[in-house]
Design an enzyme around this catalytic site. Structure first.
Site, PDB file in Angstrom:
ATOM      1  CG  ASP A  13      44.740  45.332  46.085  1.00 23.00           C
ATOM      2  OD1 ASP A  13      43.834  44.492  45.966  1.00 23.00           O
ATOM      3  OD2 ASP A  13      44.580  46.555  45.890  1.00 23.00           O
ATOM      4  CB  ALA A  14      44.490  46.107  42.206  1.00 19.31           C
ATOM      5  CB  VAL A  15      50.027  44.291  40.116  1.00 20.04           C
ATOM      6  CG1 VAL A  15      50.403  43.770  41.490  1.00 20.04           C
ATOM      7  CG2 VAL A  15      49.620  43.152  39.192  1.00 20.04           C
ATOM      8  CG  HIS A  16      44.771  45.655  37.324  1.00 15.41           C
ATOM      9  ND1 HIS A  16      44.588  44.657  38.263  1.00 15.41           N
ATOM     10  CD2 HIS A  16      43.767  46.541  37.505  1.00 15.41           C
ATOM     11  CE1 HIS A  16      43.506  44.939  38.982  1.00 15.41           C
ATOM     12  NE2 HIS A  16      42.987  46.069  38.537  1.00 15.41           N
ATOM     13  CD  GLU A  57      42.973  41.829  43.019  1.00 11.72           C
ATOM     14  OE1 GLU A  57      41.737  41.671  42.992  1.00 11.72           O
ATOM     15  OE2 GLU A  57      43.521  42.730  43.675  1.00 11.72           O
ATOM     16  CG  HIS A 108      35.565  32.662  42.047  1.00 13.31           C
ATOM     17  ND1 HIS A 108      34.667  33.547  41.467  1.00 13.31           N
ATOM     18  CD2 HIS A 108      35.029  32.335  43.255  1.00 13.31           C
ATOM     19  CE1 HIS A 108      33.648  33.736  42.281  1.00 13.31           C
ATOM     20  NE2 HIS A 108      33.848  33.022  43.376  1.00 13.31           N
ATOM     21  CD  GLN A 157      35.328  36.996  42.771  1.00 18.26           C
ATOM     22  OE1 GLN A 157      34.191  37.189  42.351  1.00 18.26           O
ATOM     23  NE2 GLN A 157      36.388  37.601  42.243  1.00 18.26           N
TER      24      GLN A 157
END
Length: 592
Positions: free
Chosen positions: A258-261, A293, A322, A390
Protein backbone atom coordinates in the site's frame (compact mmCIF):
# COMPACT_ATOMS: atom_id res chain seq x y z
CA UNK A 1 13.15 -19.00 8.45
CA UNK A 2 13.73 -18.35 12.15
CA UNK A 3 11.84 -15.11 12.75
CA UNK A 4 13.20 -12.61 15.26
CA UNK A 5 9.75 -11.49 16.40
CA UNK A 6 7.01 -13.44 18.14
CA UNK A 7 7.08 -16.64 20.20
CA UNK A 8 9.45 -19.45 19.27
CA UNK A 9 8.40 -23.03 19.96
CA UNK A 10 11.09 -25.26 21.48
CA UNK A 11 11.17 -28.92 22.48
CA UNK A 12 10.84 -27.99 26.16
CA UNK A 13 8.50 -25.01 25.96
CA UNK A 14 8.32 -21.59 24.34
CA UNK A 15 10.75 -18.69 24.10
CA UNK A 16 9.01 -15.31 24.34
CA UNK A 17 10.73 -12.26 22.86
CA UNK A 18 10.04 -8.54 22.91
CA UNK A 19 12.17 -5.73 21.48
CA UNK A 20 11.67 -2.95 24.02
CA UNK A 21 14.83 -0.81 24.17
CA UNK A 22 13.05 1.95 26.13
CA UNK A 23 12.37 -0.46 29.01
CA UNK A 24 14.82 -1.75 31.63
CA UNK A 25 12.39 -4.38 32.85
CA UNK A 26 9.53 -6.29 31.20
CA UNK A 27 7.43 -9.05 32.75
CA UNK A 28 5.72 -11.91 30.95
CA UNK A 29 2.25 -13.03 32.04
CA UNK A 30 0.83 -16.31 30.68
CA UNK A 31 -2.79 -17.25 31.37
CA UNK A 32 -2.88 -15.31 34.63
CA UNK A 33 0.05 -17.18 36.20
CA UNK A 34 2.66 -15.46 38.33
CA UNK A 35 4.64 -13.23 35.94
CA UNK A 36 8.16 -14.09 34.84
CA UNK A 37 10.83 -11.43 34.59
CA UNK A 38 12.37 -11.36 31.12
CA UNK A 39 16.12 -11.05 30.58
CA UNK A 40 17.27 -7.91 28.77
CA UNK A 41 20.31 -7.72 26.50
CA UNK A 42 22.28 -4.66 25.38
CA UNK A 43 20.22 -4.32 22.17
CA UNK A 44 16.96 -3.94 24.03
CA UNK A 45 15.68 -7.47 23.51
CA UNK A 46 13.79 -9.05 26.42
CA UNK A 47 13.61 -12.86 26.40
CA UNK A 48 12.12 -15.55 28.58
CA UNK A 49 11.84 -19.34 28.18
CA UNK A 50 8.85 -20.99 29.79
CA UNK A 51 8.15 -24.71 30.03
CA UNK A 52 4.69 -26.28 30.16
CA UNK A 53 3.04 -23.72 27.90
CA UNK A 54 1.83 -24.32 24.38
CA UNK A 55 -0.73 -23.59 21.68
CA UNK A 56 -3.89 -22.01 23.00
CA UNK A 57 -2.27 -20.30 25.98
CA UNK A 58 -2.81 -16.53 26.28
CA UNK A 59 0.02 -14.17 27.18
CA UNK A 60 0.88 -10.48 27.59
CA UNK A 61 3.92 -8.38 28.34
CA UNK A 62 3.80 -6.12 31.42
CA UNK A 63 5.65 -2.81 31.21
CA UNK A 64 7.12 -1.12 34.33
CA UNK A 65 4.11 1.20 34.68
CA UNK A 66 1.82 -1.83 34.81
CA UNK A 67 0.52 -1.51 31.24
CA UNK A 68 -0.25 -4.94 29.77
CA UNK A 69 0.48 -5.07 26.04
CA UNK A 70 0.00 -7.74 23.38
CA UNK A 71 2.92 -9.19 21.45
CA UNK A 72 3.56 -6.84 18.49
CA UNK A 73 4.23 -9.99 16.46
CA UNK A 74 1.22 -11.85 17.84
CA UNK A 75 -0.06 -14.61 15.57
CA UNK A 76 -3.63 -14.38 16.90
CA UNK A 77 -5.67 -11.90 18.98
CA UNK A 78 -8.89 -13.66 20.01
CA UNK A 79 -10.03 -10.64 22.08
CA UNK A 80 -9.02 -7.83 19.69
CA UNK A 81 -5.99 -5.55 19.67
CA UNK A 82 -6.04 -4.60 23.37
CA UNK A 83 -6.39 -8.17 24.61
CA UNK A 84 -3.86 -10.94 25.20
CA UNK A 85 -2.05 -12.75 22.42
CA UNK A 86 -2.60 -16.46 21.80
CA UNK A 87 0.15 -18.97 21.19
CA UNK A 88 -0.37 -20.52 17.76
CA UNK A 89 1.96 -23.08 16.21
CA UNK A 90 1.63 -22.36 12.49
CA UNK A 91 3.96 -25.25 11.64
CA UNK A 92 1.29 -27.68 12.84
CA UNK A 93 -0.99 -26.93 9.87
CA UNK A 94 -1.24 -29.84 7.41
CA UNK A 95 -1.12 -28.59 3.80
CA UNK A 96 -2.71 -30.38 0.85
CA UNK A 97 -0.80 -28.45 -1.83
CA UNK A 98 2.84 -28.84 -0.85
CA UNK A 99 3.99 -28.87 -4.47
CA UNK A 100 2.11 -25.71 -5.54
CA UNK A 101 4.57 -23.68 -7.67
CA UNK A 102 2.42 -20.57 -8.14
CA UNK A 103 1.50 -19.12 -11.52
CA UNK A 104 3.54 -17.04 -13.98
CA UNK A 105 2.63 -13.36 -13.85
CA UNK A 106 1.25 -13.18 -17.38
CA UNK A 107 -1.44 -15.74 -16.41
CA UNK A 108 -2.73 -13.63 -13.53
CA UNK A 109 -6.26 -12.21 -13.50
CA UNK A 110 -6.67 -10.49 -10.13
CA UNK A 111 -9.86 -10.23 -8.09
CA UNK A 112 -9.80 -7.77 -5.19
CA UNK A 113 -11.94 -8.81 -2.23
CA UNK A 114 -12.61 -7.58 1.28
CA UNK A 115 -13.05 -10.69 3.42
CA UNK A 116 -15.57 -9.09 5.79
CA UNK A 117 -18.00 -8.09 3.03
CA UNK A 118 -17.23 -10.68 0.36
CA UNK A 119 -19.74 -13.12 1.91
CA UNK A 120 -22.64 -12.89 4.34
CA UNK A 121 -20.51 -14.55 7.04
CA UNK A 122 -17.45 -12.41 6.34
CA UNK A 123 -14.86 -15.10 7.15
CA UNK A 124 -11.93 -16.89 5.55
CA UNK A 125 -13.86 -20.17 5.65
CA UNK A 126 -16.92 -18.66 3.97
CA UNK A 127 -14.73 -17.30 1.16
CA UNK A 128 -13.74 -20.88 0.30
CA UNK A 129 -17.33 -21.51 -0.79
CA UNK A 130 -16.95 -18.89 -3.57
CA UNK A 131 -13.70 -20.20 -5.05
CA UNK A 132 -15.43 -22.40 -7.64
CA UNK A 133 -17.32 -19.36 -8.90
CA UNK A 134 -14.05 -17.47 -9.35
CA UNK A 135 -12.31 -20.41 -11.01
CA UNK A 136 -15.13 -20.81 -13.54
CA UNK A 137 -15.05 -17.07 -14.18
CA UNK A 138 -11.37 -17.17 -15.18
CA UNK A 139 -9.89 -15.51 -12.08
CA UNK A 140 -6.44 -16.86 -11.28
CA UNK A 141 -5.53 -14.72 -8.26
CA UNK A 142 -7.47 -13.22 -5.35
CA UNK A 143 -6.05 -10.06 -3.82
CA UNK A 144 -7.31 -9.79 -0.25
CA UNK A 145 -7.55 -6.35 1.32
CA UNK A 146 -5.41 -6.07 4.50
CA UNK A 147 -6.26 -8.50 7.29
CA UNK A 148 -3.65 -7.55 9.91
CA UNK A 149 -5.41 -7.17 13.25
CA UNK A 150 -7.35 -3.93 13.53
CA UNK A 151 -9.52 -2.52 16.36
CA UNK A 152 -13.26 -3.05 16.38
CA UNK A 153 -15.74 -5.09 14.43
CA UNK A 154 -15.03 -3.90 10.89
CA UNK A 155 -12.39 -2.02 8.93
CA UNK A 156 -11.10 -1.66 5.38
CA UNK A 157 -7.87 -3.05 6.84
CA UNK A 158 -5.57 -0.05 6.52
CA UNK A 159 -5.80 0.67 10.27
CA UNK A 160 -4.01 -2.51 11.30
CA UNK A 161 -1.69 -2.46 14.31
CA UNK A 162 -0.57 -6.09 14.68
CA UNK A 163 0.81 -7.03 11.26
CA UNK A 164 1.49 -10.72 11.97
CA UNK A 165 -2.02 -11.55 13.22
CA UNK A 166 -4.95 -12.08 10.81
CA UNK A 167 -7.93 -10.29 12.33
CA UNK A 168 -10.02 -12.57 14.51
CA UNK A 169 -13.31 -11.31 13.03
CA UNK A 170 -12.34 -13.23 9.88
CA UNK A 171 -11.34 -16.40 11.72
CA UNK A 172 -8.21 -18.03 13.03
CA UNK A 173 -4.81 -18.13 11.25
CA UNK A 174 -5.52 -21.75 10.37
CA UNK A 175 -8.66 -20.61 8.55
CA UNK A 176 -6.62 -18.28 6.35
CA UNK A 177 -4.25 -21.17 5.65
CA UNK A 178 -7.24 -23.30 4.68
CA UNK A 179 -8.39 -20.59 2.25
CA UNK A 180 -4.94 -20.43 0.65
CA UNK A 181 -4.81 -24.23 0.41
CA UNK A 182 -8.28 -24.45 -1.13
CA UNK A 183 -7.44 -21.73 -3.64
CA UNK A 184 -4.25 -23.49 -4.71
CA UNK A 185 -6.21 -26.71 -5.21
CA UNK A 186 -8.25 -24.80 -7.81
CA UNK A 187 -5.25 -23.18 -9.46
CA UNK A 188 -5.93 -19.80 -7.85
CA UNK A 189 -3.22 -17.67 -6.25
CA UNK A 190 -3.74 -15.63 -3.09
CA UNK A 191 -2.23 -12.14 -2.78
CA UNK A 192 -2.32 -10.04 0.38
CA UNK A 193 -2.52 -6.27 0.65
CA UNK A 194 0.05 -5.15 3.25
CA UNK A 195 0.65 -1.76 4.87
CA UNK A 196 4.22 -0.73 5.66
CA UNK A 197 3.78 3.05 5.56
CA UNK A 198 1.87 3.61 8.83
CA UNK A 199 0.07 2.00 11.76
CA UNK A 200 -3.56 2.50 12.71
CA UNK A 201 -4.51 5.02 15.42
CA UNK A 202 -5.80 2.57 18.05
CA UNK A 203 -4.00 -0.40 19.61
CA UNK A 204 -0.44 0.32 18.53
CA UNK A 205 1.60 -0.04 21.73
CA UNK A 206 5.02 -0.27 20.06
CA UNK A 207 5.92 3.45 20.45
CA UNK A 208 5.56 3.01 24.24
CA UNK A 209 8.69 0.88 24.39
CA UNK A 210 10.53 1.14 21.04
CA UNK A 211 11.54 3.84 18.51
CA UNK A 212 8.95 2.91 15.89
CA UNK A 213 8.51 6.46 14.54
CA UNK A 214 10.88 9.23 13.51
CA UNK A 215 10.36 12.98 13.29
CA UNK A 216 12.82 13.05 10.38
CA UNK A 217 10.08 11.99 7.93
CA UNK A 218 6.43 13.01 7.67
CA UNK A 219 3.55 11.10 6.08
CA UNK A 220 -0.19 11.82 5.70
CA UNK A 221 -0.64 9.89 8.98
CA UNK A 222 1.99 11.79 11.01
CA UNK A 223 5.61 10.93 11.74
CA UNK A 224 7.14 8.40 9.41
CA UNK A 225 8.23 4.91 10.40
CA UNK A 226 11.82 4.74 11.59
CA UNK A 227 13.48 2.95 8.69
CA UNK A 228 16.71 4.94 8.67
CA UNK A 229 17.31 6.54 12.08
CA UNK A 230 18.86 5.39 15.33
CA UNK A 231 17.96 1.78 16.20
CA UNK A 232 16.10 1.47 12.90
CA UNK A 233 17.56 -1.96 12.07
CA UNK A 234 15.00 -3.74 14.23
CA UNK A 235 12.10 -1.72 12.77
CA UNK A 236 13.23 -2.66 9.26
CA UNK A 237 13.48 -6.31 10.27
CA UNK A 238 10.02 -6.22 11.82
CA UNK A 239 8.48 -5.18 8.50
CA UNK A 240 10.67 -7.16 6.10
CA UNK A 241 10.26 -10.33 8.11
CA UNK A 242 6.51 -9.72 8.08
CA UNK A 243 6.51 -9.74 4.28
CA UNK A 244 8.53 -12.97 4.29
CA UNK A 245 6.21 -14.37 6.98
CA UNK A 246 3.13 -14.03 4.73
CA UNK A 247 4.93 -15.59 1.77
CA UNK A 248 6.50 -18.52 3.62
CA UNK A 249 4.23 -19.35 6.58
CA UNK A 250 0.93 -18.73 4.80
CA UNK A 251 2.30 -19.65 1.35
CA UNK A 252 0.87 -16.55 -0.29
CA UNK A 253 1.67 -15.98 -3.94
CA UNK A 254 2.19 -12.25 -3.76
CA UNK A 255 1.85 -9.00 -1.89
CA UNK A 256 0.37 -5.64 -2.82
CA UNK A 257 2.23 -2.90 -0.93
CA UNK A 258 0.00 0.00 0.00
CA UNK A 259 1.06 3.60 -0.82
CA UNK A 260 4.79 2.98 -1.17
CA UNK A 261 5.30 6.66 -2.04
CA UNK A 262 4.72 7.31 1.69
CA UNK A 263 7.54 4.97 2.77
CA UNK A 264 10.40 7.36 3.50
CA UNK A 265 13.91 5.98 3.86
CA UNK A 266 17.31 7.60 3.31
CA UNK A 267 19.29 4.41 3.91
CA UNK A 268 21.87 3.23 1.41
CA UNK A 269 19.45 0.47 0.43
CA UNK A 270 15.86 1.67 0.55
CA UNK A 271 13.49 -0.51 2.56
CA UNK A 272 11.51 -1.31 -0.60
CA UNK A 273 14.60 -2.59 -2.38
CA UNK A 274 15.72 -4.72 0.55
CA UNK A 275 12.22 -6.10 1.06
CA UNK A 276 11.83 -7.09 -2.59
CA UNK A 277 15.28 -8.69 -2.67
CA UNK A 278 14.77 -10.74 0.46
CA UNK A 279 11.20 -11.80 -0.32
CA UNK A 280 12.31 -13.10 -3.71
CA UNK A 281 15.18 -14.98 -2.09
CA UNK A 282 12.82 -16.53 0.49
CA UNK A 283 10.34 -17.57 -2.22
CA UNK A 284 13.11 -19.53 -3.95
CA UNK A 285 11.70 -21.14 -7.13
CA UNK A 286 8.03 -20.40 -6.48
CA UNK A 287 6.25 -17.81 -8.62
CA UNK A 288 5.83 -14.93 -6.15
CA UNK A 289 4.84 -11.47 -7.32
CA UNK A 290 5.17 -8.06 -5.67
CA UNK A 291 2.81 -5.24 -6.64
CA UNK A 292 2.93 -1.62 -5.52
CA UNK A 293 0.51 1.24 -5.19
CA UNK A 294 2.54 4.36 -5.97
CA UNK A 295 1.09 7.81 -6.60
CA UNK A 296 4.51 8.97 -7.80
CA UNK A 297 4.41 6.67 -10.88
CA UNK A 298 8.03 5.73 -10.19
CA UNK A 299 8.80 3.34 -13.02
CA UNK A 300 12.26 2.65 -11.57
CA UNK A 301 10.64 0.25 -9.09
CA UNK A 302 9.37 -1.83 -12.04
CA UNK A 303 12.66 -2.31 -13.90
CA UNK A 304 13.38 -5.57 -15.71
CA UNK A 305 16.73 -7.30 -16.18
CA UNK A 306 18.16 -8.45 -19.52
CA UNK A 307 15.92 -11.55 -19.46
CA UNK A 308 12.77 -9.49 -18.85
CA UNK A 309 12.47 -10.60 -15.21
CA UNK A 310 11.31 -8.06 -12.63
CA UNK A 311 14.25 -7.27 -10.36
CA UNK A 312 12.25 -5.44 -7.68
CA UNK A 313 8.50 -5.16 -8.14
CA UNK A 314 6.43 -7.02 -10.68
CA UNK A 315 3.81 -4.37 -11.37
CA UNK A 316 2.01 -1.24 -10.18
CA UNK A 317 -1.68 -0.52 -9.81
CA UNK A 318 -2.38 1.73 -12.79
CA UNK A 319 -4.72 4.43 -11.49
CA UNK A 320 -4.14 6.34 -14.73
CA UNK A 321 -5.93 3.61 -16.70
CA UNK A 322 -8.86 3.72 -14.31
CA UNK A 323 -9.15 7.49 -14.53
CA UNK A 324 -9.26 7.73 -18.32
CA UNK A 325 -11.79 4.90 -18.61
CA UNK A 326 -13.91 6.35 -15.82
CA UNK A 327 -14.00 9.76 -17.48
CA UNK A 328 -14.92 8.19 -20.82
CA UNK A 329 -17.82 6.28 -19.27
CA UNK A 330 -19.11 8.95 -16.89
CA UNK A 331 -17.97 12.35 -18.13
CA UNK A 332 -16.98 13.22 -14.55
CA UNK A 333 -14.08 15.65 -14.25
CA UNK A 334 -14.10 16.41 -10.53
CA UNK A 335 -11.00 16.30 -8.34
CA UNK A 336 -8.10 14.32 -9.74
CA UNK A 337 -10.13 13.38 -12.83
CA UNK A 338 -9.76 16.90 -14.20
CA UNK A 339 -6.11 16.29 -15.14
CA UNK A 340 -7.10 13.34 -17.36
CA UNK A 341 -9.98 15.04 -19.19
CA UNK A 342 -8.17 17.72 -21.17
CA UNK A 343 -6.74 15.47 -23.91
CA UNK A 344 -8.76 12.56 -25.38
CA UNK A 345 -5.54 10.82 -26.45
CA UNK A 346 -4.63 10.19 -22.82
CA UNK A 347 -6.83 7.09 -23.05
CA UNK A 348 -4.57 5.68 -25.75
CA UNK A 349 -1.46 6.55 -23.79
CA UNK A 350 -2.76 4.76 -20.69
CA UNK A 351 -3.56 1.66 -22.75
CA UNK A 352 -0.34 1.56 -24.75
CA UNK A 353 2.20 2.94 -22.28
CA UNK A 354 0.71 2.42 -18.81
CA UNK A 355 1.23 5.79 -17.16
CA UNK A 356 -0.38 8.93 -18.55
CA UNK A 357 1.95 11.12 -16.50
CA UNK A 358 5.58 10.23 -17.16
CA UNK A 359 7.23 13.38 -15.84
CA UNK A 360 4.69 15.96 -16.99
CA UNK A 361 3.15 18.57 -14.73
CA UNK A 362 -0.04 17.46 -12.99
CA UNK A 363 -2.03 20.45 -11.72
CA UNK A 364 -4.02 18.50 -9.12
CA UNK A 365 -0.80 17.37 -7.43
CA UNK A 366 0.86 20.73 -7.97
CA UNK A 367 4.02 19.34 -9.53
CA UNK A 368 5.54 16.96 -12.04
CA UNK A 369 4.54 13.34 -11.77
CA UNK A 370 5.97 10.06 -12.99
CA UNK A 371 8.88 8.65 -14.96
CA UNK A 372 9.06 7.17 -18.48
CA UNK A 373 7.73 3.67 -19.13
CA UNK A 374 9.27 2.97 -22.55
CA UNK A 375 11.44 0.13 -21.19
CA UNK A 376 8.58 -1.63 -19.41
CA UNK A 377 6.34 -4.40 -20.77
CA UNK A 378 2.57 -3.88 -20.58
CA UNK A 379 2.42 -6.54 -17.85
CA UNK A 380 4.18 -4.09 -15.50
CA UNK A 381 0.77 -2.45 -14.96
CA UNK A 382 -2.38 -3.67 -13.20
CA UNK A 383 -5.49 -2.18 -14.79
CA UNK A 384 -9.02 -1.94 -13.43
CA UNK A 385 -12.29 -0.02 -13.69
CA UNK A 386 -13.21 -0.59 -10.04
CA UNK A 387 -11.28 -1.00 -6.81
CA UNK A 388 -11.83 -0.25 -3.13
CA UNK A 389 -10.35 3.25 -3.37
CA UNK A 390 -12.09 4.44 -6.50
CA UNK A 391 -15.49 3.31 -5.25
CA UNK A 392 -14.88 4.28 -1.63
CA UNK A 393 -13.64 7.75 -2.58
CA UNK A 394 -17.23 8.64 -3.43
CA UNK A 395 -19.48 10.01 -0.70
CA UNK A 396 -21.91 7.09 -1.01
CA UNK A 397 -19.41 4.49 -2.13
CA UNK A 398 -21.61 3.93 -5.16
CA UNK A 399 -20.53 1.76 -8.08
CA UNK A 400 -20.65 3.09 -11.62
CA UNK A 401 -23.37 0.64 -12.64
CA UNK A 402 -25.84 2.50 -10.41
CA UNK A 403 -25.51 5.79 -12.29
CA UNK A 404 -24.35 5.01 -15.85
CA UNK A 405 -25.79 2.92 -18.72
CA UNK A 406 -24.77 -0.71 -18.97
CA UNK A 407 -23.37 -0.42 -22.50
CA UNK A 408 -20.67 1.95 -21.25
CA UNK A 409 -19.54 -0.44 -18.54
CA UNK A 410 -19.42 -3.30 -21.02
CA UNK A 411 -17.27 -1.23 -23.37
CA UNK A 412 -14.65 -0.20 -20.82
CA UNK A 413 -14.65 -3.71 -19.29
CA UNK A 414 -13.86 -5.13 -22.72
CA UNK A 415 -10.94 -2.74 -23.12
CA UNK A 416 -9.21 -3.46 -19.84
CA UNK A 417 -9.85 -7.20 -19.82
CA UNK A 418 -8.40 -7.67 -23.31
CA UNK A 419 -5.45 -5.30 -23.00
CA UNK A 420 -2.00 -6.80 -22.30
CA UNK A 421 -1.92 -5.14 -18.90
CA UNK A 422 -2.80 -7.43 -15.98
CA UNK A 423 -6.53 -6.98 -15.20
CA UNK A 424 -8.05 -6.72 -11.73
CA UNK A 425 -11.75 -7.06 -10.98
CA UNK A 426 -13.37 -5.77 -7.79
CA UNK A 427 -15.61 -8.24 -5.99
CA UNK A 428 -19.04 -8.48 -7.59
CA UNK A 429 -18.05 -6.48 -10.65
CA UNK A 430 -18.37 -9.57 -12.84
CA UNK A 431 -22.14 -9.71 -12.37
CA UNK A 432 -22.77 -5.99 -12.03
CA UNK A 433 -23.17 -5.96 -8.24
CA UNK A 434 -24.88 -2.79 -7.06
CA UNK A 435 -23.90 -2.92 -3.40
CA UNK A 436 -21.85 0.18 -2.54
CA UNK A 437 -18.41 -0.03 -0.98
CA UNK A 438 -18.10 3.02 1.27
CA UNK A 439 -15.24 3.52 3.72
CA UNK A 440 -15.97 1.95 7.13
CA UNK A 441 -14.20 1.47 10.46
CA UNK A 442 -15.01 0.94 14.15
CA UNK A 443 -12.97 2.81 16.77
CA UNK A 444 -13.77 4.27 20.17
CA UNK A 445 -16.11 7.25 20.17
CA UNK A 446 -13.35 9.87 20.38
CA UNK A 447 -11.55 8.44 17.35
CA UNK A 448 -14.83 7.88 15.53
CA UNK A 449 -15.55 11.60 15.76
CA UNK A 450 -12.13 12.42 14.34
CA UNK A 451 -12.63 9.94 11.51
CA UNK A 452 -15.99 11.48 10.56
CA UNK A 453 -14.49 14.95 10.40
CA UNK A 454 -11.31 13.80 8.64
CA UNK A 455 -13.30 11.88 6.07
CA UNK A 456 -15.43 14.94 5.37
CA UNK A 457 -12.37 17.11 4.75
CA UNK A 458 -10.66 14.45 2.62
CA UNK A 459 -13.64 13.81 0.38
CA UNK A 460 -14.32 17.49 -0.15
CA UNK A 461 -11.58 17.42 -2.84
CA UNK A 462 -12.69 14.20 -4.50
CA UNK A 463 -15.35 13.23 -7.08
CA UNK A 464 -18.86 12.32 -6.07
CA UNK A 465 -18.76 14.24 -2.78
CA UNK A 466 -21.80 15.87 -1.29
CA UNK A 467 -21.65 17.13 2.30
CA UNK A 468 -25.31 16.41 2.91
CA UNK A 469 -25.09 12.82 1.69
CA UNK A 470 -21.84 11.66 3.33
CA UNK A 471 -22.26 8.32 5.06
CA UNK A 472 -21.06 7.87 8.63
CA UNK A 473 -17.97 5.65 8.18
CA UNK A 474 -18.19 4.48 11.80
CA UNK A 475 -21.80 3.23 11.67
CA UNK A 476 -22.25 -0.53 11.39
CA UNK A 477 -24.96 0.11 8.81
CA UNK A 478 -22.30 1.56 6.50
CA UNK A 479 -20.33 -1.68 6.74
CA UNK A 480 -23.41 -3.87 6.33
CA UNK A 481 -24.46 -2.18 3.09
CA UNK A 482 -21.13 -3.22 1.54
CA UNK A 483 -21.80 -6.96 1.88
CA UNK A 484 -22.26 -8.67 -1.47
CA UNK A 485 -25.71 -10.14 -2.03
CA UNK A 486 -24.89 -13.35 -3.87
CA UNK A 487 -28.58 -14.15 -4.35
CA UNK A 488 -28.73 -11.41 -7.01
CA UNK A 489 -26.37 -13.45 -9.17
CA UNK A 490 -29.47 -15.28 -10.45
CA UNK A 491 -31.07 -12.12 -11.86
CA UNK A 492 -31.19 -11.75 -15.68
CA UNK A 493 -28.97 -8.66 -15.85
CA UNK A 494 -26.42 -10.29 -13.54
CA UNK A 495 -26.33 -13.41 -15.70
CA UNK A 496 -25.90 -11.26 -18.81
CA UNK A 497 -22.94 -9.39 -17.32
CA UNK A 498 -21.41 -12.58 -15.96
CA UNK A 499 -21.60 -14.21 -19.39
CA UNK A 500 -19.72 -11.25 -20.89
CA UNK A 501 -16.97 -11.38 -18.27
CA UNK A 502 -16.58 -15.14 -18.64
CA UNK A 503 -16.32 -14.90 -22.41
CA UNK A 504 -13.77 -12.08 -22.21
CA UNK A 505 -11.60 -13.89 -19.67
CA UNK A 506 -11.80 -17.15 -21.60
CA UNK A 507 -10.67 -15.29 -24.69
CA UNK A 508 -7.88 -13.61 -22.73
CA UNK A 509 -6.52 -16.91 -21.44
CA UNK A 510 -6.75 -18.59 -24.84
CA UNK A 511 -5.55 -15.91 -27.22
CA UNK A 512 -3.74 -13.13 -25.32
CA UNK A 513 -1.95 -14.71 -22.35
CA UNK A 514 0.20 -17.01 -24.56
CA UNK A 515 1.52 -13.88 -26.33
CA UNK A 516 2.59 -12.03 -23.16
CA UNK A 517 5.54 -13.97 -21.76
CA UNK A 518 8.81 -12.37 -22.78
CA UNK A 519 7.18 -9.31 -24.29
CA UNK A 520 9.55 -6.41 -23.76
CA UNK A 521 9.21 -2.68 -23.41
CA UNK A 522 8.30 -0.16 -26.07
CA UNK A 523 5.80 -2.47 -27.76
CA UNK A 524 2.73 -0.23 -27.46
CA UNK A 525 1.50 2.39 -29.92
CA UNK A 526 -1.64 4.50 -29.95
CA UNK A 527 -3.45 7.17 -31.93
CA UNK A 528 -6.83 8.83 -32.29
CA UNK A 529 -9.09 8.44 -35.30
CA UNK A 530 -12.00 10.83 -34.92
CA UNK A 531 -13.91 9.78 -31.84
CA UNK A 532 -12.05 6.49 -31.69
CA UNK A 533 -8.97 5.29 -29.82
CA UNK A 534 -6.58 2.80 -31.40
CA UNK A 535 -4.01 0.95 -29.28
CA UNK A 536 -1.62 -1.69 -30.62
CA UNK A 537 1.05 -3.94 -29.15
CA UNK A 538 3.61 -6.14 -30.87
CA UNK A 539 3.74 -9.22 -28.64
CA UNK A 540 6.17 -12.10 -28.12
CA UNK A 541 5.69 -13.93 -31.46
CA UNK A 542 5.71 -10.75 -33.52
CA UNK A 543 1.94 -10.65 -33.89
CA UNK A 544 0.06 -7.42 -33.23
CA UNK A 545 -2.86 -7.09 -30.84
CA UNK A 546 -5.07 -4.11 -31.69
CA UNK A 547 -7.91 -2.67 -29.65
CA UNK A 548 -10.21 -0.19 -31.37
CA UNK A 549 -12.75 1.61 -29.20
CA UNK A 550 -15.39 4.27 -29.75
CA UNK A 551 -16.08 5.41 -26.20
CA UNK A 552 -18.60 8.05 -27.12
CA UNK A 553 -22.23 8.53 -28.11
CA UNK A 554 -21.20 9.40 -31.66
CA UNK A 555 -20.97 7.11 -34.67
CA UNK A 556 -17.52 7.00 -36.21
CA UNK A 557 -15.72 5.77 -39.30
CA UNK A 558 -12.99 3.26 -38.44
CA UNK A 559 -9.47 3.42 -39.86
CA UNK A 560 -8.50 1.01 -42.59
CA UNK A 561 -9.09 -2.52 -41.29
CA UNK A 562 -5.87 -4.39 -40.41
CA UNK A 563 -5.05 -7.82 -41.69
CA UNK A 564 -5.64 -10.67 -39.31
CA UNK A 565 -8.47 -11.97 -37.20
CA UNK A 566 -11.11 -10.15 -35.21
CA UNK A 567 -11.17 -12.13 -31.98
CA UNK A 568 -13.88 -10.08 -30.25
CA UNK A 569 -16.41 -7.44 -31.18
CA UNK A 570 -19.18 -5.73 -29.27
CA UNK A 571 -21.53 -3.01 -30.43
CA UNK A 572 -22.17 -1.94 -34.02
CA UNK A 573 -18.69 -2.40 -35.49
CA UNK A 574 -18.06 -3.01 -39.19
CA UNK A 575 -15.35 -2.04 -41.69
CA UNK A 576 -17.41 1.03 -42.64
CA UNK A 577 -19.05 2.18 -39.41
CA UNK A 578 -18.30 2.14 -35.70
CA UNK A 579 -21.28 2.73 -33.47
CA UNK A 580 -21.33 4.31 -30.01
CA UNK A 581 -19.53 2.30 -27.33
CA UNK A 582 -18.31 -0.28 -29.83
CA UNK A 583 -15.03 -2.14 -29.22
CA UNK A 584 -13.12 -4.65 -31.30
CA UNK A 585 -10.02 -6.73 -30.63
CA UNK A 586 -7.88 -7.94 -33.53
CA UNK A 587 -4.73 -10.08 -33.79
CA UNK A 588 -2.59 -9.70 -36.90
CA UNK A 589 0.20 -12.16 -37.71
CA UNK A 590 3.85 -11.13 -37.70
CA UNK A 591 5.08 -9.51 -40.88
CA UNK A 592 7.18 -11.77 -43.06
Amino acid sequence: MDYSFGPRFLDDGVEFRLWAPFMDKVLLSVDGREPWRMERDDDGWHRCRVAEVGPGDLYRFILPDGTAVPDPASRHQPHDVHGPSELVDLKAHRWNTNSWPGRPWEEVVLYEAHIGSFTAQGTFRAAIERLDHLASLGVTAIQIMPVSDFPGRCNWGYDGVLPYAPDATYGRPEDLMALVDAAHQRGICIFMDVVYNHFGPDGNYLPNYAPLFTEHHKTPWGNGLNYDGEASAAVREFMIQNAIFWITEFRLDGLRLDAVHAIKDDSEEHLLHELARRVRWAADKRHVHLVVENEDNDSDLLKRDETGRATLFTAQWNDDMHHVLHIAATGETFGYYQDYADEPDKLGRALAQGFVFQGEHMPYRGGNRGKPTRDLPPTAFVSFIQNHDQIGNRALGDRMITYRPLDRLKAIATLYLLSPQIPMLFMGEEWGAREPFPYFCDFNEELNGKVREGRRKELSRLPGFDTDELLDPTAMSTFEMARLDWSRLAEPQALEMLALYRSLLTLRHQRIVPLLKGTGGGVGRHHRHGSMTVAEWVLNNGSTLRLLANLSDKTGTPPSPPSGEVIFSRGAATDEIFGPWAVTANISPAAN
